[in-house]
Design a protein around this motif. Structure first.
Motif, PDB file in Angstrom:
ATOM      1  N   ARG A 109       0.832  -1.206   0.000  1.00 33.57           N
ATOM      2  CA  ARG A 109       0.000   0.000   0.000  1.00 33.57           C
ATOM      3  C   ARG A 109       0.871   1.262   0.000  1.00 33.57           C
ATOM      4  NH1 ARG A 109      -5.070   1.641   0.948  1.00 33.57           N
ATOM      5  NH2 ARG A 109      -5.407   3.623   2.032  1.00 33.57           N
ATOM      6  N   TYR A 110       1.957   1.219   0.757  1.00 34.85           N
ATOM      7  CA  TYR A 110       2.867   2.369   0.812  1.00 34.85           C
ATOM      8  C   TYR A 110       3.481   2.631  -0.566  1.00 34.85           C
ATOM      9  CZ  TYR A 110       6.799   5.306   2.261  1.00 34.85           C
ATOM     10  OH  TYR A 110       7.702   6.330   2.387  1.00 34.85           O
ATOM     11  N   LEU A 111       3.859   1.568  -1.268  1.00 38.18           N
ATOM     12  CA  LEU A 111       4.447   1.718  -2.596  1.00 38.18           C
ATOM     13  C   LEU A 111       3.431   2.272  -3.587  1.00 38.18           C
ATOM     14  CD1 LEU A 111       7.045   1.210  -4.216  1.00 38.18           C
ATOM     15  CD2 LEU A 111       6.174  -1.065  -4.756  1.00 38.18           C
ATOM     16  N   MET A 112       2.188   1.849  -3.482  1.00 36.98           N
ATOM     17  CA  MET A 112       1.151   2.337  -4.387  1.00 36.98           C
ATOM     18  C   MET A 112       0.806   3.797  -4.112  1.00 36.98           C
ATOM     19  SD  MET A 112      -1.353  -0.995  -4.396  1.00 36.98           S
ATOM     20  CE  MET A 112      -2.651  -0.118  -5.254  1.00 36.98           C
ATOM     21  N   MET A 113       0.883   4.204  -2.863  1.00 37.63           N
ATOM     22  CA  MET A 113       0.598   5.600  -2.527  1.00 37.63           C
ATOM     23  C   MET A 113       1.747   6.529  -2.903  1.00 37.63           C
ATOM     24  SD  MET A 113      -1.249   5.191   1.204  1.00 37.63           S
ATOM     25  CE  MET A 113      -1.376   6.975   1.398  1.00 37.63           C
TER      26      MET A 113
END
Length: 292
Positions: free
Chosen positions: A248-252
């Motif tokens: 999720r952090y990478l996608m954000m």
């Protein structure tokens, strides 16, 4: 032919050492006896000849400075505190007269037309169609390699069909923006792109991948995503991100994918990354799309 501007400069005669010049004004570095006129005009006044010294043969005191004219391609004229001219940089120099975006486009189209043995008018029409179908592409033409785009429109006869297929694969994404970030997507086999999208959903354990791919189509390179995920998990403590939230952090933060690139994927070339270039030369799997 280049746009030029003329400027005058005053060079004080005599050589002044760097130690004397540093931190001092023009009055401090002038030769002894040189002073500014207080009244009756402006400019520098040459020193009077000392008593007992003979005057020059011309009857005039020799001026300790000279005035010259030079031409510059700079957009603005700037000097240092002592009148020195700084070195030129690319963004400070004006473009040659007539070297507009339209001229660059015409030159690229003519060169690619001769290279691919097609009509320049055909390429121009295809380029116009591409800009209509992908409106986000037009503002980026100033920084893109127009020649690559010209080759792309010749090698992709079904641009509209491929854009519709991308819309099916990524229904909530801005396809125009996605393609403007990576036009080579149009050279990809759409079934291969569909498989990559499914693999990305499994890797990130979510169906909500459209926004991330829109902002950074490099997410379709699954090997790079795996390396980035591993790096985020390794740095989880300093990033304050748990392993469960790494995806999720990478996608954000989709641009973070570029920061995590290493080795052969780090340096982009005209025909893809170094890894893709090697695969193209060796005829191996993972080569850059044909025609790019």
């Amino acid at each position: 032919m280049s746009t030029m501007m003329s400027s005058r400069f005053v060079a004080v005669g005599g050589r002044v050492g760097a130690a004397e010049r540093r931190g001092k004004c023009m009055l401090c570095v002038c030769p002894p006896g040189l002073a500014l006129r207080a009244r009756g005009g402006s400019g520098l006044r040459p020193p009077r000849a000392a008593e007992g010294e003979g005057a020059p043969a011309s009857g005039k005191a020799q001026q300790p400075w000279n005035i010259g004219l030079y031409h510059t391609k700079r957009k603005t004229f700037k000097t240092g505190p002592l009148g020195e001219v700084p070195e030129e940089t690319y963004d400070q120099v004006t473009d040659p007269v007539g070297w507009t975006q339209e001229a660059k486009m015409k030159l690229a189209i003519d060169c690619v037309a001769r290279e691919l043995d097609v009509s320049p008018d055909f390429i121009a029409q295809r380029m116009s169609l591409l800009q209509k179908l992908v409106p986000d592409l037009k503002p980026k033409l100033k920084t893109m390699k127009v020649g690559d785009l010209a080759r792309l429109v010749v090698n992709v006869p079904d641009i509209a069909t491929k854009l519709l297929t991308l819309r099916e694969i990524f229904p909530s994404a801005n396809i125009s923006r996605m393609v403007s970030y990576q036009p080579a997507l149009l050279l990809e086999d759409m079934e291969a792109v569909r498989e990559k999208a499914e693999g990305l959903r499994e890797l990130l354990q979510t169906d909500d991948i459209d926004r991330a791919v829109e902002l950074n189509p490099t997410f379709l390179e699954l090997d790079q995503v795996r390396l980035a995920l591993a790096e985020v998990k390794r740095l989880g403590g300093s990033l304050r991100v748990s392993e469960e939230n790494a995806a999720r952090y990478l996608m954000m933060n989709p641009s973070l994918l570029f920061s995590m690139q290493t080795g052969d994927n780090l340096i982009p070339y005209d025909n893809g990354s170094l890894k893709q270039l090697k695969a193209s030369l060796n005829g191996e799997e993972g080569a850059a799309p044909k025609g790019w």
